[in-house]
Design an enzyme around this catalytic site. Structure first.
Site, PDB file in Angstrom:
ATOM      1  N   GLN A 141      -4.528  -5.064   6.712  1.00  0.00           N
ATOM      2  CA  GLN A 141      -5.425  -6.081   6.151  1.00  0.00           C
ATOM      3  C   GLN A 141      -5.318  -7.421   6.879  1.00  0.00           C
ATOM      4  OE1 GLN A 141      -7.718  -5.401   3.879  1.00  0.00           O
ATOM      5  NE2 GLN A 141      -6.992  -3.299   3.677  1.00  0.00           N
ATOM      6  N   LYS A 189     -10.509  -1.035  10.177  1.00  0.00           N
ATOM      7  CA  LYS A 189     -10.467  -2.311   9.463  1.00  0.00           C
ATOM      8  C   LYS A 189     -10.922  -3.460  10.372  1.00  0.00           C
ATOM      9  CE  LYS A 189      -7.854  -0.322   6.153  1.00  0.00           C
ATOM     10  NZ  LYS A 189      -8.299  -0.010   4.797  1.00  0.00           N
ATOM     11  N   CYS A 214      -4.579   2.419  -3.802  1.00  0.00           N
ATOM     12  CA  CYS A 214      -3.326   2.893  -3.187  1.00  0.00           C
ATOM     13  C   CYS A 214      -2.224   1.849  -3.318  1.00  0.00           C
ATOM     14  CB  CYS A 214      -3.552   3.259  -1.720  1.00  0.00           C
ATOM     15  SG  CYS A 214      -4.590   4.703  -1.481  1.00  0.00           S
ATOM     16  N   HIS A 217       0.858  -1.179   0.000  1.00  0.00           N
ATOM     17  CA  HIS A 217       0.000   0.000   0.000  1.00  0.00           C
ATOM     18  C   HIS A 217       0.898   1.234   0.000  1.00  0.00           C
ATOM     19  CE1 HIS A 217      -2.848   2.982   1.623  1.00  0.00           C
ATOM     20  NE2 HIS A 217      -3.830   2.148   1.306  1.00  0.00           N
ATOM     21  N   ASP A 253       2.985  -4.117   8.062  1.00  0.00           N
ATOM     22  CA  ASP A 253       1.742  -3.379   7.847  1.00  0.00           C
ATOM     23  C   ASP A 253       0.603  -4.377   8.001  1.00  0.00           C
ATOM     24  OD1 ASP A 253      -0.535  -2.183   6.861  1.00  0.00           O
ATOM     25  OD2 ASP A 253       0.361  -1.488   4.991  1.00  0.00           O
TER      26      ASP A 253
END
Length: 405
Positions: free
Chosen positions: A201, A224, A363, A121, A198
């Site tokens: 997700q 999220k 993104c 991302h 990261d």
């Protein structure tokens, strides 16, 4: 057919659009929020509203206590060893920028290296580019294979004694692939490099144990995770929590302020949380975690795995539909295009049919370049989706195919 026993917990899913019930398949952008989270935030504003830190009156003391309890809830959720490893931020983006502006400036020099992947991302690309330009660092790319996977041997060839940081996503927001973060962390540590994950997700679809992963930093966003927007988390490993300098200055993060110079700072986590925090967001995130814990992550994973397999199977019945990513290693999202039709057109048609998906570059422009696409459609699921949602979605795709030819 199989239903979601949790759908009724989410009030937004009662919306009607063009006389059609809402089919929400955009959870990778923002997951819907259960009523319990909304009520927890409302209770704070209605009955508990006060700012935290230093207040001696009852409301302030109670707000401070509840916020720190929320920090402990987050720590237990990601299996951190203590709550002082949990930093509250605005979201994943701010968490990554915090690391970029505190960690590498203290340990890197011109010519040192950062490794990222080409499926990241933009939030896990741009901060490193900005930092590399400022400090004279080199960015190296761990490229995914033609099968859209990351091979550990390729990482080994990239790593060197100059590598200071490996930054990679837990789960791709476009392909839905689960990356080998634990193995990659172990390899990077052999070269003396720190690792940032990261988890924006990953946190929603995977049980996260930061001790087992072994990473130095893990970042994720509340929205999220069925929580509110404007709140995120950065986990920092023990060896860094009190050696990294503050990033922002202001109230709450200081120990003692002296003029003209000589200010000293709090220990972690408060040294990284200048100013008044998003108290309602923190409490909402904690309640979202309580909600997930009540259901059980194993039950959520099982439901979503069944759902995503069913969705991909049904979508393959649509002529001229291209699906991106590897079927055997997918959670949460399915990105696709329908023939030569623009993704925005497909998304607009679906919206008219009451189906919400995401369209665009997500993104992740470098990843789409690898796919030789400028934009793609993305359907993403949450624990509230069921087979009926998928059936309606695929039926609408079939209609669009017939209309557009």
């Amino acid at each position: 057919m199989f239903n979601s026993p949790w759908r009724s917990d989410f009030p937004t899913l009662n919306n009607i659009h063009n006389t059609l019930p809402l089919i929400y398949l955009d959870s990778a952008a923002t997951a819907q929020t259960p009523l319990t989270v909304i009520e927890r935030m409302q209770r704070f504003y209605t009955h508990e509203y006060a700012t935290v830190h230093r207040g001696v009156h009852r409301l302030s003391a109670n707000a401070t206590h509840n916020m720190e309890q929320a920090r402990q809830t987050v720590a237990e959720f990601v299996k951190a060893t203590s709550s002082d490893q949990i930093i509250f931020t605005k979201g994943t983006t701010e968490a990554i920028n915090l690391v970029a502006n505190t960690f590498l400036p203290t340990c890197a020099q011109a010519g040192d290296e950062i490794i990222i992947t080409d499926m990241e991302h933009h939030s896990n690309i741009v901060p490193w580019q900005m930092l590399a330009e400022r400090l004279g660092l080199t960015i190296k790319i761990w490229k995914m294979t033609a099968e859209h996977t990351l091979e550990l041997d390729d990482l080994r060839h990239l790593l060197s004694k100059k590598t200071k940081l490996l930054a990679l996503s837990h789960v791709s927001n476009v392909l839905g692939c689960i990356n080998p973060i634990k193995a990659a962390t172990a390899i990077a540590h052999q070269f003396g490099a720190a690792v940032l994950i990261d988890g924006a997700q990953g946190i929603m679809h995977q049980a996260v144990d930061v001790q087992d992963i072994g990473c130095d930093f893990y970042a994720f966003s509340g929205h999220k995770l069925y929580g509110p927007t404007g709140i995120g988390v950065l986990y920092i490993a023990k060896q860094w929590i009190n050696t990294l300098p503050p990033w922002e200055g202001g109230g709450a993060m200081i120990d003692r302020v002296q003029l003209p110079m000589g200010t000293t700072y709090q220990t972690s986590p408060w040294r990284f949380e200048a100013g008044t925090p998003n108290i309602a967001g923190i409490l909402g995130l904690s309640e979202a975690i309580n909600y997930i814990n009540h259901i059980g992550m194993d039950a959520i994973i099982q439901h979503e795995d069944r759902l995503i397999r069913y969705a991909e199977e049904q979508m393959r019945s649509v002529d001229a539909l291209s699906i991106y990513g590897k079927r055997a290693n997918r959670v949460g999202v399915i990105s696709f295009n329908l023939g030569n039709h623009h993704a925005f057109d497909i998304g607009s048609f679906l919206d008219n049919y009451g189906v919400a998906i995401r369209t665009g570059h997500h993104c992740a422009m470098p990843l789409l370049q690898r796919l030789e696409q400028s934009v793609v459609c993305r359907a993403s699921v949450g624990l509230y989706n069921d087979s009926q949602d998928i059936d309606v979605f695929v039926d609408r795709l079939q209609r669009i195919k017939q209309l557009l030819g």
